[in-house]
Write an enzyme that holds these catalytic residues in place. Sequence first.
Site, PDB file in Angstrom:
ATOM      1  N   THR A 180     -36.500 -32.570  31.336  1.00  0.00           N
ATOM      2  CA  THR A 180     -36.316 -31.185  31.774  1.00  0.00           C
ATOM      3  C   THR A 180     -35.881 -30.380  30.567  1.00  0.00           C
ATOM      4  O   THR A 180     -35.236 -30.904  29.658  1.00  0.00           O
ATOM      5  CB  THR A 180     -35.206 -31.046  32.836  1.00  0.00           C
ATOM      6  OG1 THR A 180     -33.966 -31.324  32.186  1.00  0.00           O
ATOM      7  CG2 THR A 180     -35.403 -31.983  33.987  1.00  0.00           C
ATOM      8  N   GLU A 325     -37.123 -32.895  38.506  1.00  0.00           N
ATOM      9  CA  GLU A 325     -36.435 -33.975  39.221  1.00  0.00           C
ATOM     10  C   GLU A 325     -37.127 -34.344  40.522  1.00  0.00           C
ATOM     11  O   GLU A 325     -36.761 -35.302  41.180  1.00  0.00           O
ATOM     12  CB  GLU A 325     -34.986 -33.549  39.531  1.00  0.00           C
ATOM     13  CG  GLU A 325     -34.054 -33.496  38.331  1.00  0.00           C
ATOM     14  CD  GLU A 325     -34.130 -32.181  37.550  1.00  0.00           C
ATOM     15  OE1 GLU A 325     -35.147 -31.446  37.690  1.00  0.00           O
ATOM     16  OE2 GLU A 325     -33.191 -31.884  36.805  1.00  0.00           O
ATOM     17  N   LYS A 435     -22.674 -11.756  40.586  1.00  0.00           N
ATOM     18  CA  LYS A 435     -21.618 -11.557  41.581  1.00  0.00           C
ATOM     19  C   LYS A 435     -20.978 -10.197  41.362  1.00  0.00           C
ATOM     20  O   LYS A 435     -20.299  -9.970  40.379  1.00  0.00           O
ATOM     21  CB  LYS A 435     -20.574 -12.659  41.490  1.00  0.00           C
ATOM     22  CG  LYS A 435     -19.710 -12.699  42.732  1.00  0.00           C
ATOM     23  CD  LYS A 435     -19.057 -14.059  42.917  1.00  0.00           C
ATOM     24  CE  LYS A 435     -18.609 -14.223  44.359  1.00  0.00           C
ATOM     25  NZ  LYS A 435     -18.005 -15.507  44.612  1.00  0.00           N
ATOM     26  N   TRP A 440     -23.001 -11.502  46.350  1.00  0.00           N
ATOM     27  CA  TRP A 440     -24.055 -12.004  45.469  1.00  0.00           C
ATOM     28  C   TRP A 440     -25.273 -11.079  45.450  1.00  0.00           C
ATOM     29  O   TRP A 440     -25.694 -10.576  46.485  1.00  0.00           O
ATOM     30  CB  TRP A 440     -24.527 -13.383  45.935  1.00  0.00           C
ATOM     31  CG  TRP A 440     -23.483 -14.453  45.839  1.00  0.00           C
ATOM     32  CD1 TRP A 440     -22.839 -15.046  46.873  1.00  0.00           C
ATOM     33  CD2 TRP A 440     -22.971 -15.050  44.643  1.00  0.00           C
ATOM     34  NE1 TRP A 440     -21.949 -15.991  46.405  1.00  0.00           N
ATOM     35  CE2 TRP A 440     -22.008 -16.014  45.038  1.00  0.00           C
ATOM     36  CE3 TRP A 440     -23.220 -14.880  43.281  1.00  0.00           C
ATOM     37  CZ2 TRP A 440     -21.301 -16.796  44.131  1.00  0.00           C
ATOM     38  CZ3 TRP A 440     -22.530 -15.657  42.375  1.00  0.00           C
ATOM     39  CH2 TRP A 440     -21.587 -16.596  42.794  1.00  0.00           C
TER      40      TRP A 440
END
Length: 538
Positions: A180, A325, A435, A440
């Site tokens: 990754t 993954e 935030k 959010w």
Amino acid sequence: MPYPLTLATMLQRNRLLFGKKEVVSRDFSGIHRYTYADYNVRVAKLANALKRLGVRRGERVATFGWNSHRHLEAYFAVPCMGAVLHTLNIRLFEDQFTFIVNHAEDAVMLVDEDLLPAVEALADKFPTVRAFVVMSDKKIVPPTKLSPVYSYEALLDAETGECDWPSLRDENTMAALCYTTATTGNPKGVPYSHRGIYLHALAICSADVLGIREADAVMPVVPMFHVNAWGIPFAAAWMGSKQVFPGARPDAKALLSLIRDEKVTISAGVPTVWMGVLQLMEREKYDVSSLKAIICGGSAAPKALIEKVEKGFGVPFIHAYGMTETYPVVLVSRPKSYMKDLPEDELYACKGKQGTLVPGLEMRVVTEDGAEAPRDGKSMGELRLRGPWITEEYYREPERTRETIRDGWLCTGDVVTVDPEGYVQILDRTRDLIKSGGEWISSIDLENTIMSHPAVAEAAVIGVPSEKWTERPMACVVLKPDFAGKVEGKEILDFLATRVAKWWIPDEVVFVDAIPKTSVGKFAKRFLRDRFKEKLFA
Ligand code: AMP
């Protein structure tokens, strides 16, 4: 029967049934085409050649190349001989490249001819690599300081097309290794098992996932050096689909020509690929009537892009989500049969989400306090996954494995909502969420809305520290060439005013020449954060 699920069975089916089907590549000196019958002979020759170079079971054979028929040969030859296919990302920075080759301890490296300089520059730092093999349509090795070095074609010429494949009894044997592009620390290796690749391929072939069939001509634009081109080459070879590989540095013209000439039915790539293709389609006419699906993932596909592709190409646009993954396909956005007659904006809102879970996997969405988030389309939480093609570890990284795989679940680090129909929307990577005043803000949502403005080519939104609100959004916007210098920030903010909540509206719009991208074409927001790190909003 306790029958092992291995790539050898997939290759065997291809050999027995699809000898007449074609594999087409945009090679260095023109279009290369051959059949799966030829392909299978060369896969056996490659395995024999690698054995002759001393590759043993479990050793890593690295590839450093574009999407091509040679790369596809390695995709099966290496795992079927019991070794591990390690696809190296050709766009990595030097230190990451060096780290990965040494961490994987690659034994042999197959390198595309035009990429030799990048490898030559670092070869001294690769002590484990015993041989370099140059993939080219020529049988001689071009002048190079790599040593020992061989020509791929000459090596294959010297071998027979029969291979004594080992019997792989353990389906959990590592078949491939993908790293990754971690944003902090060194890249992490994800081992792919034969079993996982097999089951993932089966899942993506199913009609409601990617629907890959024998009759398809499949063109993965997503690189074979990134998450195995989303597993598509494995699946397409197994089903016997024609495969079309766009070769080195394919631009929109090359892609559209291949779609037209090779009657491509399914193609897959990141949003920036399709944005480029659409821009060319607006200027030049291409026959794309063979297409039955455009698959797009890797980063969020803006709703405006989905609408334009569906209307411009007349084909379904399938938004998909996954990560290294997860081999990678996890979510696919296809409206359910009873949703087809929804009003257009609702239908596109659904297609713009990343979709429902692929059969075979399980998911949980966990809030900050550890509870399961309700499926109301509003409550946010981290997406966690488990299933047969979700990794259980990082390669030789027990510490980082423990951080990410907890209680048998992979913690994706992606913050999502799930609606009552089960459609998941990715709001952000945990670190990209903004935030503001305790609430959010999804940077992806804001970016998508800004990118639906007709003058905007690309937009990335980052959080900037704020004295009053902790953080506030700032939009970095690239204008289309015709609009450069003619649009002011206020116009973008006015555009947003009727489309998003008032408190989401960025405090500032800055125009930039380009959004920096990662090695796999995603927005690299950390470079923008670095560039604007002195900023502070009131
Ligand atoms: P990689 O492992 O480099 O393929 O990156 C995986 C990450 O890309 C995921 O964890 C997501 O943050 C992001 N990603 C992949 N597909 C999508 C998508 N369709 N929409 C939004 N983000 C995505």
